[in-house]
Design an enzyme around this catalytic site. Structure first.
Site, PDB file in Angstrom:
ATOM      1  N   CYS A   2       0.746  -1.257  -0.021  1.00  0.00           N
ATOM      2  CA  CYS A   2       0.414  -0.139  -0.068  1.00  0.00           C
ATOM      3  C   CYS A   2       0.931   1.875   0.051  1.00  0.00           C
ATOM      4  O   CYS A   2       1.918   1.019   0.505  1.00  0.00           O
ATOM      5  CB  CYS A   2      -1.090   0.184   1.292  1.00  0.00           C
ATOM      6  SG  CYS A   2      -2.466  -1.465   1.581  1.00  0.00           S
ATOM      7  N   LYS A 587       7.216  -5.370  -0.872  1.00  0.00           N
ATOM      8  CA  LYS A 587       8.512  -4.841  -1.006  1.00  0.00           C
ATOM      9  C   LYS A 587       8.016  -4.567   0.393  1.00  0.00           C
ATOM     10  O   LYS A 587       9.101  -4.662   1.426  1.00  0.00           O
ATOM     11  CB  LYS A 587       8.761  -3.755  -1.691  1.00  0.00           C
ATOM     12  CG  LYS A 587      10.400  -3.553  -1.232  1.00  0.00           C
ATOM     13  CD  LYS A 587      11.253  -4.611  -1.967  1.00  0.00           C
ATOM     14  CE  LYS A 587      12.391  -3.541  -1.420  1.00  0.00           C
ATOM     15  NZ  LYS A 587      13.582  -4.740  -1.605  1.00  0.00           N
TER      16      LYS A 587
HETATM   17  C1  G6P Z   1       9.477  -8.451   2.009  1.00  0.00           C
HETATM   18  C2  G6P Z   1       9.773  -8.659   1.516  1.00  0.00           C
HETATM   19  C3  G6P Z   1      11.206  -9.279   1.591  1.00  0.00           C
HETATM   20  C4  G6P Z   1      12.461  -8.203   2.593  1.00  0.00           C
HETATM   21  C5  G6P Z   1      11.178  -9.247   3.417  1.00  0.00           C
HETATM   22  C6  G6P Z   1      11.770  -7.969   5.254  1.00  0.00           C
HETATM   23  O1  G6P Z   1       8.836 -10.322   2.857  1.00  0.00           O
HETATM   24  O2  G6P Z   1       9.912  -9.180   0.284  1.00  0.00           O
HETATM   25  O3  G6P Z   1      12.445  -8.883   0.139  1.00  0.00           O
HETATM   26  O4  G6P Z   1      12.916  -9.461   2.865  1.00  0.00           O
HETATM   27  O5  G6P Z   1       9.910  -7.823   3.891  1.00  0.00           O
HETATM   28  O6  G6P Z   1      12.036  -6.209   4.527  1.00  0.00           O
HETATM   29  P1  G6P Z   1      12.981  -5.442   5.728  1.00  0.00           P
HETATM   30  O7  G6P Z   1      12.487  -4.477   4.714  1.00  0.00           O
HETATM   31  O8  G6P Z   1      12.499  -5.687   7.043  1.00  0.00           O
HETATM   32  O9  G6P Z   1      13.996  -6.073   5.086  1.00  0.00           O
END
Ligand code: G6P
Length: 592
Positions: A2, A587
Site C-alpha cells: 500500500c 516490498k
Molecule cells: C518482504 C520482502 C522481502 C524482505 C522482507 C523484510 O517480505 O519481500 O524481500 O526481505 O520483507 O523486509 P525488510 O525491509 O524488513 O528487510
C-alpha cells in the site's frame, strides 16, 4: 505494501499524484485509485489498474485543488474495484485512503450497518470515511476524535466535499509531508519528494495534520497544536531509474560492488560505530531480529559478531519473536535488520524491547524509516533505493556492515589500512563472471526437487538462495544443512534431483564431499559452488562447478549468494515472470 499520495496546490493534481504512485509502485500493489476535488465535484477513478493503466483512464486535469491517491495490496477482501481506495462514505461526504489494518473495523462496521449505513466494499478501510460522515466530522478536532476510535495501524489521508483541506493521521504506518512553493505533498515515502524539495516533515504516531489555505497545522491526539521540525532528505543515494537494465532486480544485483564500495567510503568518512563503546560489550546476550532476507543476513552477521564477542548471540524471526513471552532485560542488546525499516513485525519486536533492554541498534537501508527513528544507534547500509521486491544488494550490504561492525568491536576502531584491504577484495567481484544460467539449466532438469545445501554460514546463504528462487520463480526450492540430508531429505533424492552445494569454508570441505557422495549414490545431480576448486579436484562426482572469486574468507558470504541471485532472476525472466513484482508479495510488509 500500500502507498499513499496526497497533493494540495496549483499544479495539475492528477499528474502529481500519479507521479507519486509510480514512485511508490515498488512497495507492491494489486489495485490503485485516485480522487481529486474539482470545485463541488469529486473525480474518482479506481480499480485493478497498474499505474500506467491508471494514467490512461484518468482523463481530468485539475489545477488549484487537492487530491488523494493510493496503491492497494489486498488484505481484507480481494483485489477488485470496490475494495480499492479511495473509499468514500455512504453520501460521498468523506473520501479517504488508508495504509495499515483497522483491527476493530468489524465492530465499528456492524454498528454503522445497524444504523442503516450501506457499505460498498469488504475492506477494513471503508469504515474510516463512513465513520467520519456518521460522526458528522466538520473540523480537525472532530477528525482527531473519530480517528482516536480506531484500533490497529494506520496512515490516513482524507478530504471531504465541504471544505478545502486534506486531513492526515498516522499510527504505526509511515506518512510524510513536504511543503514547497505554497504547495503541499504527502506520501508514504519521502523519496517521492526528491525532485521537488529535500525538506519534509515526518508525522509521528498519534499526530495529525490539516493542510488548508496554504498552511499546515500539526496536532497531537489531545487537540494540542504542535510545532514540528523538518527533516532533510539525503538525496545522494536516492536515484532510482532502471538505467539500461530491463529489470530493477538485474540493475540492483549489478550494483553490488558499487554499493559495497559506498559503504567503505561512508564508514571511512564517518564513524557510524562511534556510539558503540566498550559498554556494548558489557552485555550477557545479543539478539538479532529481522524478517525474510534481513533475517538471513542476521544469521551470518551473528557468526561474524560471535567470533569477536564471546557471548551468546541468537537470531530471531520478528514474527516468531513476538509469540510467547520473550525474556527481555537490560543485559541484552538488540540488533534490528531491515532493508526498508518499515516491516511491521520488526517494528513490533522493536517496540516490545525498547526501554527494557541495554540498547537497540538498526542495520537499515532507510535512515528516515520508523525503525531507524526509534533505535539508539543506526548503522546505515547505503545501498540506495531497492525497488525489486526480492532483496539483493541490500542483503550483501547488510553483511558488509555486520562484518565492519565485528571488526570494529576488536579495538573500537577501523584503520585506513583495513578499509584499503577490504576495498581490494571487493574489486575482485566481477558480476559478469557469476552468470551461470544457461549452463545450469542444462544440468537442472526437474525444478520440483531442487535443494540447496551448505554447512555453517554456507547453510545460511543456501536459505537466502532458496528464498530468492521461491520468491521470483514460483518454483519450490528448499535449503538444508549438508549434515541433515541423511536425517530425512535423502528419501527424496533420485536421478531427478539436483542439489546445489555451497562450500566456502576450507575446514568443512571434507564434510561437503561426504554429502556429495551421499547424493551421488542415489543418482542425484550435483552443482558445486566454491572458491576452493583445488580442494575438490579429486572429486569426480560434480556435474557442474560454479567457481567463486578468491576473496578473503570473511567476505566470501557477500559473494557466494550472487550466482543464486542471478540464477533466480534469469529463471524468473525465462518463465515470463516479472522479477521486480512477483505475485502476492510486497516490498515493504507494513502489516503483521
Ligand atoms: C518482504 C520482502 C522481502 C524482505 C522482507 C523484510 O517480505 O519481500 O524481500 O526481505 O520483507 O523486509 P525488510 O525491509 O524488513 O528487510
Amino acid at each position: 505494501m500500500c502507498g499513499i499520495a496526497g497533493f494540495f496546490g496549483h499544479q495539475v493534481c492528477e499528474d502529481i499524484l500519479i507521479n507519486f504512485l509510480e514512485k511508490l509502485e515498488y512497495r507492491g500493489y494489486d489495485s490503485s485509485g485516485i480522487a481529486v476535488k474539482n470545485k463541488n465535484n469529486i473525480n474518482l477513478v479506481k480499480g485493478t489498474y497498474k499505474i500506467n493503466e491508471l494514467k490512461e483512464v484518468v482523463k481530468t486535469k485539475t489545477t488549484n485543488s487537492c487530491g488523494i491517491a493510493h496503491t492497494r495490496w489486498a488484505t481484507h477482501g480481494k483485489a477488485n474495484k470496490d475494495n480499492s481506495h479511495p473509499h468514500y462514505s455512504a453520501n460521498k461526504v468523506w473520501f479517504a485512503v488508508h495504509n495499515g489494518i483497522i483491527e476493530n473495523y468489524a465492530s465499528l462496521k456492524n454498528k454503522l450497518i445497524n444504523c442503516n449505513i450501506k457499505f460498498s466494499s469488504e475492506t477494513d478501510s471503508e469504515v474510516i470515511p463512513q465513520l467520519l460522515e456518521y460522526n458528522n466530522v466538520k473540523n480537525i478536532y472532530e477528525f482527531i476524535d473519530t480517528i482516536n476510535m480506531l484500533k490497529g495501524a494506520y496512515a490516513i489521508c482524507a478530504f471531504n466535499n465541504f471544505d478545502n483541506s486534506l486531513y492526515l493521521a498516522k499510527y504505526k504506518n509511515p506518512l510524510y509531508i513536504a511543503e514547497f512553493n505554497n504547495e503541499f505533498f504527502i506520501a508514504s515515502d519521502p523519496i517521492c519528494f526528491n525532485e521537488i524539495t529535500k525538506n519534509y516533515y515526518t508525522l509521528n504516531d498519534n499526530e495529525f495534520c490539516i493542510v488548508s489555505d496554504n498552511k499546515l497545522c500539526f496536532y497531537n491526539n489531545k487537540h494540542k497544536k504542535i510545532n514540528k521540525k523538518q527533516n532533510l532528505l539525503n538525496s545522494k543515494y536516492l536515484k532510482c531509474s532502471k538505467e539500461n537494465y530491463s529489470t530493477f532486480m538485474e540493475k540492483e544485483i549489478n550494483e553490488i560492488p558499487k554499493v559495497l564500495k559506498n559503504i567503505l567510503t561512508e564508514y571511512k568518512k564517518n564513524n557510524y560505530f562511534e556510539h558503540i563503546t566498550s559498554d556494548f560489550l558489557d552485555v550477557k546476550r545479543v539478539v538479532i531480529i529481522g524478517c525474510g532476507t534481513a533475517y538471513h543476513s542476521g544469521l551470518i552477521g551473528a557468526k561474524y559478531l560471535e567470533s569477536v564477542l564471546n557471548i551468546p548471540i541468537s537470531v530471531e524471526l520478528a514474527s516468531e519473536f513476538l509469540c510467547g513471552n520473550p525474556i527481555i532485560n537490560n543485559t541484552t542488546s538488540y540488533i534490528f535488520v531491515s532493508q526498508s525499516g518499515e516491516t511491521a513485525d520488526t517494528i513490533n519486536a522493536l517496540n516490545l524491547v525498547k526501554n527494557k533492554c541495554k540498547n537497540t541498534i538498526a542495520i537499515t537501508n532507510v535512515t528516515y524509516s520508523t525503525i531507524a527513528q526509534n533505535v539508539d544507534i543506526v548503522l546505515p547500509v547505503f545501498a540506495g533505493p531497492e525497488i525489486a521486491v526480492a532483496s539483493t544488494k541490500a542483503y550483501n550490504a547488510q553483511l558488509l556492515v555486520f562484518y565492519l561492525f565485528s571488526e570494529y568491536l576488536k579495538n573500537f576502531k577501523l584503520e585506513t589500512k583495513f578499509f584499503n584491504k577490504i576495498n581490494g577484495e571487493i574489486k575482485k567481484i566481477n558480476i559478469a563472471t557469476l552468470y551461470h544460467f544457461d549452463k545450469l539449466t542444462k544440468i537442472i532438469s526437474n525444478f520440483d526437487s531442487l535443494f540447496i545445501l551448505g554447512k555453517f554460514k554456507d547453510y545460511f546463504t543456501a536459505l537466502e538462495a532458496s528464498l530468492k528462487i521461491r520468491e521470483i520463480t514460483y518454483s519450490n526450492c528448499s535449503a538444508l544443512p549438508c549434515g541433515e540430508l541423511k536425517h530425512g531429505t535423502l528419501a527424496l533424492v533420485s536421478n531427478k534431483t539436483t542439489c546445489i552445494i555451497i562450500s566456502t569454508n576450507k575446514l568443512l570441505h571434507s564434510k561437503t564431499i561426504s554429502a556429495i557422495n551421499e547424493i551421488k549414490a542415489r543418482l542425484g545431480k550435483i552443482v558445486l559452488v566454491t572458491n576452493s576448486v583445488e580442494s575438490f579436484k579429486d572429486c569426480s562426482l560434480i556435474d557442474y562447478l560454479i567457481k567463486l572469486p578468491n576473496v578473503d574468507e570473511n567476505l566470501i558470504d557477500l559473494v557466494s549468494v550472487i550466482p543464486f541471485q542471478l540464477f533466480a532472476l534469469q529463471l524468473s525472466l525465462t518463465k515470463k515472470i516479472n522479477p521486480d513484482k512477483p505475485r502476492n508479495l510486497a516490498k515493504s510488509v507494513t502489516v503483521e
